[in-house]
Design an enzyme around this catalytic site. Structure first.
Site, PDB file in Angstrom:
ATOM      1  N   LEU A 263      -2.317   2.260  23.728  1.00 35.53           N
ATOM      2  CA  LEU A 263      -2.096   1.869  25.768  1.00 35.53           C
ATOM      3  C   LEU A 263      -1.385   2.471  26.143  1.00 35.53           C
ATOM      4  CD1 LEU A 263      -1.740  -1.082  23.887  1.00 35.53           C
ATOM      5  CD2 LEU A 263      -2.318  -2.221  26.222  1.00 35.53           C
ATOM      6  N   PRO A 264      -2.016   3.097  27.650  1.00 32.15           N
ATOM      7  CA  PRO A 264      -1.236   4.021  28.056  1.00 32.15           C
ATOM      8  C   PRO A 264       0.220   3.485  29.275  1.00 32.15           C
ATOM      9  CG  PRO A 264      -3.749   3.818  29.099  1.00 32.15           C
ATOM     10  CD  PRO A 264      -3.481   2.581  28.229  1.00 32.15           C
ATOM     11  N   CYS A 265       0.968   4.002  29.383  1.00 30.82           N
ATOM     12  CA  CYS A 265       1.974   4.069  30.172  1.00 30.82           C
ATOM     13  C   CYS A 265       1.958   3.678  31.005  1.00 30.82           C
ATOM     14  CB  CYS A 265       2.732   5.197  30.220  1.00 30.82           C
ATOM     15  SG  CYS A 265       3.116   6.185  29.050  1.00 30.82           S
ATOM     16  N   GLN A 266       2.561   2.132  31.567  1.00 27.96           N
ATOM     17  CA  GLN A 266       1.780   0.961  32.620  1.00 27.96           C
ATOM     18  C   GLN A 266       3.319   0.428  32.946  1.00 27.96           C
ATOM     19  OE1 GLN A 266      -1.185  -1.710  32.435  1.00 27.96           O
ATOM     20  NE2 GLN A 266      -1.684  -0.309  34.438  1.00 27.96           N
ATOM     21  N   PHE A 356       3.891  10.536  20.914  1.00 27.28           N
ATOM     22  CA  PHE A 356       5.213   9.610  22.014  1.00 27.28           C
ATOM     23  C   PHE A 356       5.433   8.178  21.555  1.00 27.28           C
ATOM     24  CE2 PHE A 356       5.684   7.706  26.772  1.00 27.28           C
ATOM     25  CZ  PHE A 356       7.094   7.832  26.560  1.00 27.28           C
TER      26      PHE A 356
END
Length: 421
Positions: A263-266, A356
């Site tokens: 999941l993208p950073c959010q 990351f």
């Protein structure tokens, strides 16, 4: 003849807000929760939109049904008094809205207009329309577009409109996963023991690990154009765009064994306060959790950024676990933190990607009765056939979409071991 006194009518009219209504405030929170940074009531933009995203030239208006004349030809008959005032006023508002839309469109702005009832009753559709457009702009804004030439897929300067790029990508992806272009991962898998879906696949390290263990990828999605190029070069398939799009979600198969997502950073500003799926509306996690609830895979693996365990004093990760274990009906152990090393990720000359995401949440469907979970220390050796032919500039853009091969193999091996594949 007005039934109310002049004083009471004045009081009622003053109580009507032109900005800061409840649906508007809720929609603003959801946009912020989804990572969209906006200006409120920006007077520098024609029409003073309720929300303005200047970076992508997006203007969002939240219109009241009465004041902006929804179904005006029908509803105007409901006005019983003071028609000489109301008819010209609403007609003027409707005409002004059209003029604003036209002027903003000529200036390169994308205009969204939502009725208040839509924001109340169909919030998800309204939100996803905005997020889908911004997601496309983020890709095209980098000057990149996918074009298939012969047997290769090239990333070139963006020369197509956003809608054309999305249609072309959808066509290539549909061909890929129907087997017309190639069977995804066929050169890494000698057998097909199970099927999996890879969402926000990045450069494909989850797909690489699962294919190496005998899996077949039946669906993959990734909004980043450069990551799609790398995925195609290695797996022979073009991933679909972001699952925020309804057009993309209709391609997800009804059944597969494992779901994995990086999941993208959010931000999770609502975490802990509303530990439910609806409380996470507007986040990428919300869309992935919905897919898990609808498709019911046997297991899932979700990767988050390294700060997820400490965000909101640990409430964010607890919200994720509560949603998946409570409403989702999955057994979800404590989240794992796995260290990733640069040597675990493919490299190209002059380019090295740092892994990351190193916080992982995994789970098993409760009817499978998986009670124990033992992590396996998997090999760090990447298959020699995996290619990463990108420039230094493109490499910098991939920092956010990387899971190391060792991390993916360790979790995938352990999960599949519990599922007896």
């Amino acid at each position: 003849m007005d039934k109310l006194s002049e004083r009471q009518r004045h009081k009622n009219m003053v109580a009507n807000k032109s900005r800061g209504t409840r649906p508007e405030l809720l929609f603003g929170k959801l946009l912020w929760n989804a990572g969209v940074r906006y200006r409120k009531n920006d007077h520098g933009v024609k029409g003073t939109p309720d929300f303005t995203v200047r970076k992508y030239r997006v203007a969002i208006f939240c219109d009241g049904e009465f004041w902006h004349g929804r179904n005006w030809e029908t509803r105007k008959k409901d006005i019983k008094s003071n028609r000489d005032y109301w008819y010209p006023k609403i007609d003027r508002n409707i005409k002004r809205d059209k003029e604003i839309n036209s002027e903003l469109g000529k200036g390169g702005w994308k205009v969204f207009r939502f009725w208040e009832s839509e924001l109340k009753n169909d919030t998800e559709r309204c939100l996803n329309e905005v997020l889908e457009y911004i997601s496309c702009c983020r890709n095209s804004g980098k000057g990149l577009s996918l074009v298939k030439t012969g047997s290769s897929l090239k990333v070139i300067a963006g020369i197509k409109a956003v809608s054309e790029m999305a249609k072309e990508n959808e066509r290539l992806a549909a061909m890929s996963f129907s087997g017309i272009l190639a069977e995804p991962g066929e050169k890494y898998s000698s057998s097909q023991k199970f099927t999996f879906a890879d969402i926000f696949t990045g450069i494909g390290t989850f797909s690489l690990a699962l294919c190496s263990l005998g899996g077949k990828c039946v669906f993959a999605s990734e909004p980043d154009a450069v990551a799609k190029k790398i995925y195609y070069e290695n797996f022979g398939a073009v991933p679909f765009d972001s699952v925020l799009s309804k057009e993309v979600r209709r391609y997800i198969p009804e059944y597969f064994d494992v779901l994995c997502a990086s999941l993208p950073c959010q931000a999770f500003p609502l975490a802990g306060k509303r530990p439910s799926l609806e409380g996470c509306r507007g986040t990428y996690f919300y869309e992935v959790a919905k897919i898990i609830n609808e498709k019911r895979p046997k297991a899932f693996i979700l990767a988050f950024d390294r700060n997820m365990l400490t965000r909101s004093h640990g409430e964010s990760i607890q919200t994720v676990r509560n949603v998946l274990s409570g409403e989702g009906g999955y057994s979800v152990p404590e989240a794992l933190r796995l260290a990733g090393q640069p040597q675990d990720v493919p490299t190209s000359p002059g380019c090295r990607i740092e892994p990351f995401r190193n916080v992982f949440v995994y789970g098993f469907r409760k009817d499978l009765n998986v009670n124990e979970f033992k992590l396996i220390d998997a090999t760090h050796d990447l298959p020699g056939t995996f290619k990463l032919n990108i420039s230094k500039t493109e490499c910098r853009r991939l920092h956010r979409v990387s899971v190391s091969y060792a991390q993916a193999m360790s979790l995938a091996s352990a999960v599949l071991g519990e599922l007896k594949f």
